[in-house]
Design an enzyme around this catalytic site. Structure first.
Site, PDB file in Angstrom:
ATOM      1  N   THR A  99       9.531  -1.984  -6.470  1.00 11.32           N
ATOM      2  CA  THR A  99       8.542  -0.996  -6.912  1.00 11.32           C
ATOM      3  C   THR A  99       8.348  -1.024  -8.432  1.00 11.32           C
ATOM      4  OG1 THR A  99       9.281   0.356  -5.078  1.00 11.32           O
ATOM      5  CG2 THR A  99       7.979   1.469  -6.767  1.00 11.32           C
TER       6      THR A  99
ATOM      7  N   GLU B 244      12.074   2.873   1.056  1.00 12.63           N
ATOM      8  CA  GLU B 244      11.950   1.748   2.005  1.00 12.63           C
ATOM      9  C   GLU B 244      10.670   1.825   2.829  1.00 12.63           C
ATOM     10  OE1 GLU B 244      14.081  -0.521   1.759  1.00 12.63           O
ATOM     11  OE2 GLU B 244      15.859   0.449   0.953  1.00 12.63           O
TER      12      GLU B 244
ATOM     13  N   GLY C 241      17.183   1.740  -6.996  1.00 13.58           N
ATOM     14  CA  GLY C 241      18.502   2.335  -6.765  1.00 13.58           C
ATOM     15  C   GLY C 241      19.620   1.431  -7.272  1.00 13.58           C
TER      16      GLY C 241
HETATM   17  C1  LIG Z   1      14.819   7.998  -3.424  1.00 10.93           C
HETATM   18  C2  LIG Z   1      14.024   6.737  -3.575  1.00 10.93           C
HETATM   19  C3  LIG Z   1      14.678   5.520  -3.683  1.00 10.93           C
HETATM   20  C4  LIG Z   1      13.960   4.335  -3.872  1.00 10.93           C
HETATM   21  N1  LIG Z   1      14.635   3.156  -4.038  1.00 10.93           N
HETATM   22  C5  LIG Z   1      13.938   2.020  -4.296  1.00 10.93           C
HETATM   23  C6  LIG Z   1      14.622   0.774  -4.555  1.00 10.93           C
HETATM   24  O1  LIG Z   1      15.859   0.693  -4.541  1.00 10.93           O
HETATM   25  N2  LIG Z   1      13.868  -0.330  -4.828  1.00 10.93           N
HETATM   26  C7  LIG Z   1      12.510  -0.294  -4.860  1.00 10.93           C
HETATM   27  O2  LIG Z   1      11.900  -1.325  -5.105  1.00 10.93           O
HETATM   28  N3  LIG Z   1      11.838   0.861  -4.625  1.00 10.93           N
HETATM   29  C8  LIG Z   1      12.512   2.015  -4.349  1.00 10.93           C
HETATM   30  N4  LIG Z   1      11.833   3.197  -4.122  1.00 10.93           N
HETATM   31  C9  LIG Z   1      10.380   3.213  -4.159  1.00 10.93           C
HETATM   32  C10 LIG Z   1       9.772   3.381  -2.792  1.00 10.93           C
HETATM   33  O3  LIG Z   1       9.945   2.214  -2.035  1.00 10.93           O
HETATM   34  C11 LIG Z   1       8.307   3.768  -2.991  1.00 10.93           C
HETATM   35  O4  LIG Z   1       8.305   5.063  -3.578  1.00 10.93           O
HETATM   36  C12 LIG Z   1       7.551   3.781  -1.696  1.00 10.93           C
HETATM   37  O5  LIG Z   1       7.416   2.479  -1.200  1.00 10.93           O
HETATM   38  C13 LIG Z   1       6.149   4.382  -1.873  1.00 10.93           C
HETATM   39  O6  LIG Z   1       5.486   3.802  -2.954  1.00 10.93           O
HETATM   40  P1  LIG Z   1       4.880   4.721  -4.115  1.00 10.93           P
HETATM   41  O7  LIG Z   1       5.879   5.719  -4.515  1.00 10.93           O
HETATM   42  O8  LIG Z   1       4.336   3.842  -5.168  1.00 10.93           O
HETATM   43  O9  LIG Z   1       3.695   5.504  -3.420  1.00 10.93           O
HETATM   44  P2  LIG Z   1       2.179   5.021  -3.346  1.00 10.93           P
HETATM   45  O10 LIG Z   1       2.111   3.648  -2.807  1.00 10.93           O
HETATM   46  O11 LIG Z   1       1.497   5.296  -4.630  1.00 10.93           O
HETATM   47  O12 LIG Z   1       1.627   6.027  -2.277  1.00 10.93           O
HETATM   48  C14 LIG Z   1       1.350   7.406  -2.590  1.00 10.93           C
HETATM   49  C15 LIG Z   1       0.712   8.032  -1.382  1.00 10.93           C
HETATM   50  O13 LIG Z   1      -0.581   7.440  -1.162  1.00 10.93           O
HETATM   51  C16 LIG Z   1      -0.831   7.255   0.214  1.00 10.93           C
HETATM   52  N5  LIG Z   1      -1.077   5.798   0.441  1.00 10.93           N
HETATM   53  C17 LIG Z   1      -0.724   4.757  -0.343  1.00 10.93           C
HETATM   54  N6  LIG Z   1      -1.145   3.607   0.176  1.00 10.93           N
HETATM   55  C18 LIG Z   1      -1.786   3.897   1.311  1.00 10.93           C
HETATM   56  C19 LIG Z   1      -2.447   3.130   2.325  1.00 10.93           C
HETATM   57  N7  LIG Z   1      -2.499   1.793   2.274  1.00 10.93           N
HETATM   58  N8  LIG Z   1      -2.976   3.778   3.369  1.00 10.93           N
HETATM   59  C20 LIG Z   1      -2.889   5.119   3.463  1.00 10.93           C
HETATM   60  N9  LIG Z   1      -2.270   5.899   2.553  1.00 10.93           N
HETATM   61  C21 LIG Z   1      -1.735   5.302   1.491  1.00 10.93           C
HETATM   62  C22 LIG Z   1       0.402   7.771   0.956  1.00 10.93           C
HETATM   63  O14 LIG Z   1       0.188   9.108   1.345  1.00 10.93           O
HETATM   64  C23 LIG Z   1       1.496   7.773  -0.102  1.00 10.93           C
HETATM   65  O15 LIG Z   1       2.468   8.788   0.095  1.00 10.93           O
HETATM   66  C24 LIG Z   1      12.539   4.385  -3.916  1.00 10.93           C
HETATM   67  C25 LIG Z   1      11.880   5.610  -3.779  1.00 10.93           C
HETATM   68  C26 LIG Z   1      12.600   6.773  -3.613  1.00 10.93           C
HETATM   69  C27 LIG Z   1      11.867   8.086  -3.492  1.00 10.93           C
END
Ligand SMILES: Cc1cc2nc3c(=O)[nH]c(=O)nc-3n(C[C@H](O)[C@H](O)[C@H](O)COP(=O)(O)OP(=O)(O)OC[C@H]3O[C@@H](n4cnc5c(N)ncnc54)[C@H](O)[C@@H]3O)c2cc1C
Length: 688
Positions: free
Chosen positions: A150, A431, A189
């Site tokens: 991410t 994930e 993480g």
């Molecule tokens: C506690 C925690 C631990 C994490 N650990 C890791 C890690 O170790 N390594 C790592 O790489 N990442 C990690 N992440 C990141 C995590 O994988 C991402 O937060 C997750 O994949 C969502 O991506 P984003 O936050 O960019 O949300 P976005 O992609 O910006 O999405 C935001 C919202 O938009 C909507 N949306 C987005 N795309 C679409 C679509 N195609 N169709 C419909 N709706 C959509 C959904 O409602 C979504 O909730 C972690 C996140 C958290 C909260």
């Protein structure tokens, strides 16, 4: 008997004692069923005892700690747990999970991400020669890794990742770079403070051509744990929960790594810069499967912990009386309380019974990917995604319902319910986000449905074969005929088939319009697609559950026999109790989705009312067994760490003792009084 770790009067609360006398089944046998057999129960208890009796794994109550103290203490315990696993030669994944849960409870640390994501990804995507070099470093703790996908500006859309890895054939190195603020790795993480290596996902460039996103192993800290040259990193700050994990950020400034540090099991870059594409790009996505299985398992674990706490508390908490002038009654006697909790209890059992069979199939699909066979990967990805979504969202919602069902005391960290919530709710997003994962499942379902329409003889997996059966019978008028297990499962299968068929039909209609744009059509149908994916996973769980309970492999509700999970062997008492729980689980799910079934005329309004009344009947049937049903989950008080949920049930003594440990009670007069309250009081007095 699993007793309280806190040295309070060991005699059992009489209310719990009388509850335990009412039960209609053998608790030990039920525990064996949940564990998957007597030997599995014995093994689990042996492993837990190893953890609980080892003083080096003990520690202070982290709920009274600051974030820094929590991070330090949980890292210490996790390191100790890893050392002890080595000492006791625990290599089996179930043993390690049981051991670590006894040490860490629901907390995870930066090292958890190393174990659960970094190492499996490394193993999956590295060549044999690479693993020969790297695994000894992992084993000796010299390589502690994190998984950096991410970025600040790019989460769900992996192809949008900006971090670049450009090959320089002169030096045979890759140059990794974060070209913008939005390309900074974020949320990773274990990156903040723990890891010294990162698996970085970046756009690969060779000969000025973008070859797509690939994984690179980058050393981010030196032997003194200082950042390597060109690397800026740190922790992203406090979060809603999981504050024992150092989620971090990472900025790369033209960092050079050897060519061999690109993970080259599938794609390759040769010395001269020639790019060799993988035989199948889907191979690159296999790594998340195991992580989603693990998160689903954690979600079920947290549901079981929470329901144990709230059922025990509901049996010892007396509040109000049903009739004037009568004694106060146990809150578990109120139908509204039963309506909140008994469906959760039935779900906990349903998931515990169905999950191993689904897990077994997913694990075999993962192993096949390991051998380069991706034939089941599409379905495994679809199934694990939907399962992860369903179980993590249910878990977060159920824990919150359990907390609310404990009234005010549930709000206290000492009940553990806020801790369970804070730690599990993160997994709803981590994930893979809910809608995004469900849309990926939908893509698989739509493809399957289209193929099914083209050929009614196609081979389907045990989890989708119901689509074929429902499709063959699609012209027969259908209605729910009774509330027995087979009829209820048929209702799940019918609902899932009809929802999928309806959304596919709508997509066809929209696609047939002049100048139809397939992306617009997909988006215009996405709410229904998400709904259909959830209906599918609910149907899979219902189908597997009833198959398990049928107790007869000839009566297999899955039409495909391979792979066929084994059915339960148990006494008639245990089977009766499980059947009642299973019926409650199935009825509750159908009741919640009755709008769909009414819409398809599968139910009529009177049947919805009957369904509700049948659930109330089942509450009465299950009621005498509820404490024994949570006892059968066999948690030690040291797993629960809850003042409301101990085996003996002395909640008021536990609550009082918990309050004494508050750090604010370390001084009789707090410094805030001398510093702020007293001077202000004196100021007001002098002005009077
Ligand atoms: C506690 C925690 C631990 C994490 N650990 C890791 C890690 O170790 N390594 C790592 O790489 N990442 C990690 N992440 C990141 C995590 O994988 C991402 O937060 C997750 O994949 C969502 O991506 P984003 O936050 O960019 O949300 P976005 O992609 O910006 O999405 C935001 C919202 O938009 C909507 N949306 C987005 N795309 C679409 C679509 N195609 N169709 C419909 N709706 C959509 C959904 O409602 C979504 O909730 C972690 C996140 C958290 C909260």
């Amino acid at each position: 008997m699993r007793t309280s770790a806190i040295d309070i009067e060991k005699k059992m609360n009489p209310l719990l004692e009388s509850e335990r006398k009412k039960n209609s089944f053998d608790v030990e046998e039920m525990t064996n069923v949940l564990d998957g057999g007597k030997i599995a129960t014995e093994r689990r208890r042996f492993i837990e005892k190893l953890a609980f009796t080892d003083v080096e794994l003990w520690g202070p109550d982290v709920r009274h700690m600051t974030r820094e103290e929590l991070f330090l203490e949980m890292t210490r315990r996790h390191v100790e747990a890893i050392k002890k696993c080595k000492k006791y030669n625990l290599t089996d994944a179930v043993d390690v999970t049981n051991f670590q849960r006894s040490v860490l409870n629901t907390y995870v640390t930066g090292l958890s991400l190393h174990q659960l994501v970094f190492v499996p990804m490394l193993k999956l995507q590295s060549s044999e020669e690479q693993l020969r070099d790297w695994l000894p470093l992992v084993d000796s703790f010299k390589m502690i890794g994190c998984y950096a996908q991410t970025e600040l500006g790019h989460g769900t859309y992996i192809r949008g990742i900006e971090t670049s890895a450009t090959y320089d054939p002169q030096t045979e190195e890759f140059i990794l770079n974060s070209p913008s603020i939005s390309s900074i790795k974020w949320w990773i993480g274990g990156l903040g403070k723990t890891a010294n290596y990162a698996l970085i996902l970046a756009q690969l460039y060779t000969d000025d051509v973008n070859r797509g996103v690939h994984a690179f192993l980058v050393q981010i800290r030196d032997h003194n744990h200082m950042p390597m040259q060109g690397i800026t990193l740190g922790d992203i700050g406090p979060k809603l929960g999981l504050n024992s994990v150092d989620n971090g950020f990472l900025k790369l400034s033209h960092v050079r790594i050897p060519r061999n540090n690109m993970l080259m099991r599938y794609s390759k870059v040769l010395k001269d810069g020639t790019f060799v594409a993988p035989s199948n790009t889907r191979l690159l996505y296999g790594g998340m499967l195991q992580a989603r299985i693990d998160l689903s398992d954690d979600a079920i674990y947290v549901i079981c912990l929470s329901i144990t706490v709230v059922i025990r508390y509901s049996c010892v908490r007396l509040q109000c009386s049903m009739q004037n002038d009568q004694a106060e009654c146990q809150i578990v006697s109120y139908q509204t309380q039963q309506n909140k909790l008994f469906p959760i209890l039935s779900s906990a059992y349903a998931y515990r019974l169905a999950f191993p069979a689904i897990n077994q199939w997913l694990t075999s699909a993962t192993n096949m990917v390991d051998q380069g066979d991706v034939s089941d990967l599409g379905e495994a990805h679809a199934l694990s995604s939907a399962m992860k979504v369903l179980l993590t969202t249910k878990s977060a919602n159920f824990v919150e319902t359990c907390r609310l069902s404990c009234g005010g005391h549930g709000y206290l960290d000492g009940s553990s319910l806020p801790v369970f919530y804070r730690n599990i709710v993160a997994t709803v997003t981590a994930e893979g986000e809910v809608s995004v994962l469900l849309l990926q499942t939908a893509r698989f379902l739509v493809k399957t449905f289209v193929k099914l329409q083209q050929s009614s003889n196609m081979q389907l997996s045990p989890f989708t074969s119901y689509l074929l059966n429902q499709s063959r019978a699609r012209n027969e008028p259908k209605k729910l005929s009774s509330f027995n297990l087979e009829s209820l499962v048929d209702a799940y299968q019918y609902r899932s088939y009809r929802l999928l068929s309806a959304v596919c039909e709508r997509m066809n209609t929209l696609n047939a319009k002049e100048r139809a744009n397939k992306f617009y059509v997909w988006n215009a149908c996405s709410v229904d697609l998400v709904h259909s994916s959830l209906a599918h996973i609910e149907c899979v769980i219902a189908t597997v559950l009833v198959q398990q309970l049928s107790g007869n492999s000839n009566n297999n509700v899955m039409t495909s026999s391979s792979p066929s999970p084994s059915c339960l062997s148990c006494s008639s008492d245990v089977r009766r109790v499980l059947t009642n729980l299973c019926r409650l689980y199935l009825l509750n799910g159908l009741f919640e989705s009755s709008a769909d079934l009414l819409q398809f005329s599968y139910l009529d309004p009177d049947q919805v009312t009957s369904m509700k009344l049948e659930m109330y009947n089942l509450y009465d049937v299950i009621r005498p067994d509820v404490v024994s049903l949570v006892d059968a989950m066999d948690f030690d008080d040291r797993h629960l760490k809850s003042v409301l949920g101990t085996y003996c049930g002395h909640v008021y003594e536990e609550l009082y003792q918990w309050a004494q440990k508050s750090k604010l009670n370390e001084t009789q007069v707090h410094p805030s009084f001398h510093k702020y309250v007293k001077p202000t009081r004196e100021l007001f007095v002098s002005k009077m």
